[in-house]
Design an enzyme around this catalytic site. Structure first.
Site, short mmCIF file in Angstrom:
data_model
loop_
_atom_site.label_atom_id
_atom_site.label_comp_id
_atom_site.label_asym_id
_atom_site.label_seq_id
_atom_site.Cartn_x
_atom_site.Cartn_y
_atom_site.Cartn_z
N ASP A 133 -5.22 -7.03 5.78
CA ASP A 133 -6.44 -6.29 5.42
C ASP A 133 -7.56 -7.28 5.12
O ASP A 133 -8.69 -7.16 5.60
CB ASP A 133 -6.12 -5.42 4.19
CG ASP A 133 -7.20 -4.40 3.90
OD1 ASP A 133 -8.18 -4.33 4.67
OD2 ASP A 133 -7.07 -3.67 2.90
N ASP B 201 -2.99 -18.54 1.44
CA ASP B 201 -4.15 -19.16 0.77
C ASP B 201 -4.75 -20.26 1.65
O ASP B 201 -5.97 -20.34 1.81
CB ASP B 201 -3.79 -19.68 -0.64
CG ASP B 201 -2.41 -20.30 -0.71
OD1 ASP B 201 -1.69 -20.28 0.31
OD2 ASP B 201 -2.04 -20.83 -1.77
N ASP C 36 -10.79 -8.94 7.99
CA ASP C 36 -12.23 -8.86 7.69
C ASP C 36 -12.84 -10.25 7.62
O ASP C 36 -13.98 -10.46 8.05
CB ASP C 36 -12.46 -8.15 6.35
CG ASP C 36 -12.65 -6.64 6.55
OD1 ASP C 36 -12.40 -6.16 7.67
OD2 ASP C 36 -13.05 -5.96 5.59
N TYR D 82 0.81 -1.22 0.00
CA TYR D 82 0.00 0.00 0.00
C TYR D 82 0.84 1.27 0.00
O TYR D 82 0.35 2.35 -0.27
CB TYR D 82 -0.94 0.03 1.21
CG TYR D 82 -2.01 -1.06 1.21
CD1 TYR D 82 -2.11 -1.95 0.15
CD2 TYR D 82 -2.91 -1.18 2.25
CE1 TYR D 82 -3.07 -2.94 0.14
CE2 TYR D 82 -3.88 -2.17 2.25
CZ TYR D 82 -3.95 -3.06 1.19
OH TYR D 82 -4.90 -4.04 1.18
#
Ligand code: NAD
Length: 361
Positions: free
Chosen positions: A248, A224, A252, A142
């Site tokens: 990130d 994964d 969630d 980012y």
């Protein structure tokens, strides 16, 4: 007794309602654990725009820097939606996070037994889930350079760069191991070291840091397969530590396992030792001012403040136990009632009262 200064920036919408309850809980629990807290309230977000024409004043940043911890509510709402992006309420939030150099984001995902039915996963799968996702917040894809778009030979191209140095990895790994010490003493480092050199560095450095924490077990897990395990067997995880992009997404995913937005707290820790504590939810303009918000995410954020900024582990446990007891006793704000369930609900203030009563027991 030394006083710990806590800056309260409640913000907009339900922010002030839920933060008030969190502050009441801190005020109640502190003296029982030998803590003296001094609260100082300031504006942020839309409330600050209305009063001062800016979402966050320099003065508030300076006060926050001199504090032990910042307790934040939420910012934003339709009143300010038409404003230019550069001056919107969210800028206040982004600025305070940046100014405090918050590099570690801690998001617990806990399934309270009384709310196991709120998850979209089967109760037997989510029962006992109690994990903490520690996400690196200021590095990686980012922020890495070079980045940007170009149009070489008339063809559109874009690039981002994932980059970390060893110090950035070591400091977030330390946060994870420290947190694990107060929990079940297990860290899972999530990576993609079969493909990415950045992840190979992470594996190396996390292994080095682990030597300072011989009492904490460490596992490395590919991102994964971690994503799959989180929905297949979430109870296996204690502390997950990972870089910015993976964190990130996984934080969630982990949060969704609990199924209740009104129950999710968070902490962000800074290089200067200051922590910022806030519920994961937003300002919920649809229910603001109606005494209908669930204050438990804010109250659980206050528990994280006790834990991470004041090292008051017993006090933090006491708050979490009080929340568990209130839920076990059947008290619910409207957001916690499952579809088809018939039960009376209580408001934000009453939920705060119930937690205070449970704390007094
Ligand atoms: P939201 O989290 O505010 O609300 C989503 C839904 O969940 C709403 O129906 C709301 O009523 C409900 N909800 C949220 N928190 C609740 C609580 N504690 N108790 C009961 N119900 C709750 O997200 P949104 O609607 O997408 O955004 C509303 C505003 O909040 C926007 O202005 C957005 O920019 C802002 N926002 C701020 C933050 C923050 O301050 N950290 C985070 C997300 C959104």
């Amino acid at each position: 007794m030394e006083q710990a200064r806590i800056v309260v920036v409640a913000g907009d919408g339900i922010g002030p309602e839920v933060t008030r309850e969190a502050q009441r809980v801190l005020e109640a629990v502190a003296p029982k654990h030998g803590l003296a807290l001094a609260f100082e309230e300031h504006l942020i977000g839309g409330a600050s725009i209305d009063a001062h024409g800016t979402p966050l004043r320099d003065e508030v940043v300076a006060r926050a820097r001199q504090s032990q911890a910042v307790l934040l509510g939420a910012v934003g709402g339709p009143k300010w939606d038409a404003m230019p992006v550069a001056t919107r309420p969210e800028k206040g939030l982004l600025r305070i996070r940046k100014e405090l150099g918050l590099f570690a984001n801690l998001r617990p995902a806990t399934v309270f037994p009384a709310l196991a039915g709120a998850s979209t996963l089967r109760p037997d799968v989510v029962s006992g889930v109690d994990m903490l996702v520690v996400r690196e917040l200021t590095g990686g894809l980012y922020f890495g350079e070079p980045r940007g778009r170009s149009a070489a030979g008339g063809k559109r191209e874009a690039r981002n760069t994932m980059v970390y140095d060893e110090d950035e990895v070591a400091r977030i790994a330390r946060v994870a191991f420290e947190a694990a010490r107060g929990r079940r003493k297990h860290v899972t480092h999530v990576h993609k070291a079969n493909v990415l050199e950045v992840s190979q560095l992470w594996v190396e450095v996390v292994d080095e840091v682990a030597k300072d924490f011989p009492d904490v077990a460490l596992a490395h897990q590919l991102v994964d397969s971690c994503a799959m395990l989180l929905v297949r067997d979430p109870g296996r995880f204690d502390v997950i530590v990972t870089e910015n992009l993976f964190g990130d997404i996984l934080s969630d995913e982990a949060a969704q396992i609990t199924g209740s937005l009104g129950m999710l707290p968070s902490a962000s820790l800074g290089a200067g030792g200051i922590g910022l504590y806030e519920p994961v939810h937003g300002s919920a303009p649809d229910i603001a001012g109606k005494d209908a918000a669930n204050p438990l995410a804010a109250i659980l954020s206050a528990a994280m403040l006790l834990e991470h900024s004041l090292a008051a582990h017993d006090a933090a446990r006491r708050v979490r136990d009080a929340v568990t007891a209130v839920l076990e006793a059947g008290h619910r704000t409207a957001d916690l009632v499952l579809p088809g369930e018939q039960r009376p609900t209580i408001g934000c203030r009453a939920m705060g009262d119930r937690v205070l009563e449970a704390l007094a027991l």
